[in-house]
Design a protein around this motif. Structure first.
Motif, mmCIF file in Angstrom:
data_model
loop_
_atom_site.group_PDB
_atom_site.id
_atom_site.type_symbol
_atom_site.label_atom_id
_atom_site.label_comp_id
_atom_site.label_asym_id
_atom_site.label_seq_id
_atom_site.Cartn_x
_atom_site.Cartn_y
_atom_site.Cartn_z
ATOM 1 N N ALA A 14 22.271 -21.089 -54.040
ATOM 2 C CA ALA A 14 21.163 -21.292 -54.979
ATOM 3 C C ALA A 14 19.874 -20.873 -54.287
ATOM 4 O O ALA A 14 19.651 -21.196 -53.121
ATOM 5 C CB ALA A 14 21.096 -22.744 -55.409
ATOM 6 N N ASN A 15 19.025 -20.133 -54.994
ATOM 7 C CA ASN A 15 17.826 -19.586 -54.355
ATOM 8 C C ASN A 15 16.542 -20.334 -54.694
ATOM 9 O O ASN A 15 15.468 -19.918 -54.279
ATOM 10 C CB ASN A 15 17.679 -18.091 -54.666
ATOM 11 C CG ASN A 15 17.555 -17.788 -56.137
ATOM 12 O OD1 ASN A 15 17.118 -18.619 -56.930
ATOM 13 N ND2 ASN A 15 17.938 -16.595 -56.524
ATOM 14 N N GLY A 16 16.635 -21.403 -55.460
ATOM 15 C CA GLY A 16 15.437 -22.169 -55.784
ATOM 16 C C GLY A 16 14.563 -21.513 -56.825
ATOM 17 O O GLY A 16 13.471 -21.985 -57.118
ATOM 18 N N ARG A 17 15.016 -20.425 -57.366
ATOM 19 C CA ARG A 17 14.261 -19.706 -58.392
ATOM 20 C C ARG A 17 15.051 -19.646 -59.701
ATOM 21 O O ARG A 17 14.827 -18.778 -60.515
ATOM 22 C CB ARG A 17 13.946 -18.300 -57.904
ATOM 23 C CG ARG A 17 13.009 -18.280 -56.719
ATOM 24 C CD ARG A 17 12.903 -16.887 -56.131
ATOM 25 N NE ARG A 17 12.014 -16.873 -54.999
ATOM 26 C CZ ARG A 17 12.386 -17.104 -53.745
ATOM 27 N NH1 ARG A 17 13.647 -17.402 -53.482
ATOM 28 N NH2 ARG A 17 11.516 -17.061 -52.765
ATOM 29 N N TYR A 20 20.933 -17.344 -57.986
ATOM 30 C CA TYR A 20 21.723 -17.350 -56.764
ATOM 31 C C TYR A 20 21.460 -16.081 -55.975
ATOM 32 O O TYR A 20 21.165 -15.039 -56.548
ATOM 33 C CB TYR A 20 23.217 -17.447 -57.105
ATOM 34 C CG TYR A 20 23.533 -18.693 -57.872
ATOM 35 C CD1 TYR A 20 23.800 -19.877 -57.210
ATOM 36 C CD2 TYR A 20 23.518 -18.700 -59.262
ATOM 37 C CE1 TYR A 20 24.059 -21.046 -57.915
ATOM 38 C CE2 TYR A 20 23.763 -19.854 -59.970
ATOM 39 C CZ TYR A 20 24.041 -21.022 -59.295
ATOM 40 O OH TYR A 20 24.287 -22.174 -59.989
ATOM 41 N N ALA A 58 13.133 -20.472 -46.379
ATOM 42 C CA ALA A 58 13.936 -21.692 -46.338
ATOM 43 C C ALA A 58 15.121 -21.534 -45.393
ATOM 44 O O ALA A 58 15.496 -22.469 -44.703
ATOM 45 C CB ALA A 58 14.436 -22.042 -47.745
#
Length: 63
Positions: A14-17, A20, A58
């Motif tokens: 998961a890329n936080g946006r 993925y 991150a």
């Protein structure tokens, strides 16, 4: 492109946006491909996917 999208969604992180991403296996982590999921039509729709050439902030903290 379809293979990269499938790899990111099914085995990426998961890329936080809202999607993925896949990363190179090095430290600091370098994101190589990103997907963004979710459109006004539905939450599981692919909005965009593209190659990325930058260090993941991150991921650098996890090394």
């Amino acid at each position: 492109m379809d293979r990269k999208i499938n790899a990111a969604i099914w085995s990426g992180d998961a890329n936080g946006r809202g999607g993925y991403s896949t990363y190179l296996n090095q430290c600091p982590r370098v994101e190589k491909f990103r997907t963004i999921i979710g459109t006004p039509a539905g939450t599981n729709d692919l909005l965009t996917a593209y190659k990325v050439n930058q260090t993941a902030v991150a991921g650098a903290a996890r090394c």
